[in-house]
Design an enzyme around this catalytic site. Sequence first.
Site, short mmCIF file in Angstrom:
data_model
loop_
_atom_site.label_atom_id
_atom_site.label_comp_id
_atom_site.label_asym_id
_atom_site.label_seq_id
_atom_site.Cartn_x
_atom_site.Cartn_y
_atom_site.Cartn_z
N ASP A 26 0.80 -1.25 0.01
CA ASP A 26 -0.08 0.12 0.08
C ASP A 26 1.07 1.32 0.01
OD1 ASP A 26 -2.77 0.95 -0.07
OD2 ASP A 26 -2.27 1.95 1.93
N TYR A 35 1.59 9.34 -9.53
CA TYR A 35 2.04 10.82 -9.32
C TYR A 35 3.39 10.98 -9.69
CZ TYR A 35 -2.14 11.23 -6.45
OH TYR A 35 -3.54 11.25 -5.80
N HIS A 71 10.53 4.92 -3.12
CA HIS A 71 9.86 4.53 -1.88
C HIS A 71 9.63 2.91 -1.98
CE1 HIS A 71 6.75 5.31 -4.87
NE2 HIS A 71 5.84 4.66 -4.14
#
Length: 195
Positions: A70, A155, A179
């Site tokens: 997530d 994004y 990330h």
Amino acid sequence: MKIFIATKNHNKLKELERILTPMGFEVLSENDLSEPLPEVEETGTTYEENALLKAYSGFKETGLITVADDSGLSVDILDGAPGLYSARYSGEGATYSSNNEKLLAALKDVPREKRTATFVSAIACVFPDGREFTVRGECKGYVAEKCSGNEGFGYDPLFVCKAGCYAELTPEEKDRVSHRGNALRAFKEELKKYI
């Protein structure tokens, strides 16, 4: 070793596969199932909780070690928004494009130095014997004033980190700094303790 990735996001699957396969895993996904994965209601209050909900859903379908992610973009001046709601930021039927447009509108006239943001990825892993763990990876940067680049998804055309705009990096360059790349490196280390 077989590992199931519980995601309906084709881009995310490609990214996870790209990093997990060289680690020696035989990666399975929804594409290998006879039925589509059920939709998971993301009721968690953290990325980790939502990742676990998705992982358990996938495990229920396959019985295999299951991994789910997530992730989201947290913009400081927007009190962490879009955050947990990154995928559905622009409402029902949100697209990457509509989410990016809404984010740009929310940051209209905000100067570059106040556009700081963090991309977050939490990866959950559940095992057939009931064990579970989560890891988190982050990448700090800022939100650009307009979209650029043709790589990546979500994004990525707006997020700029020290290596550059996510959407202008090659997949390999992005994996080194992103990330999700950071979370997967932590995942690899954590997994060694369980296997």
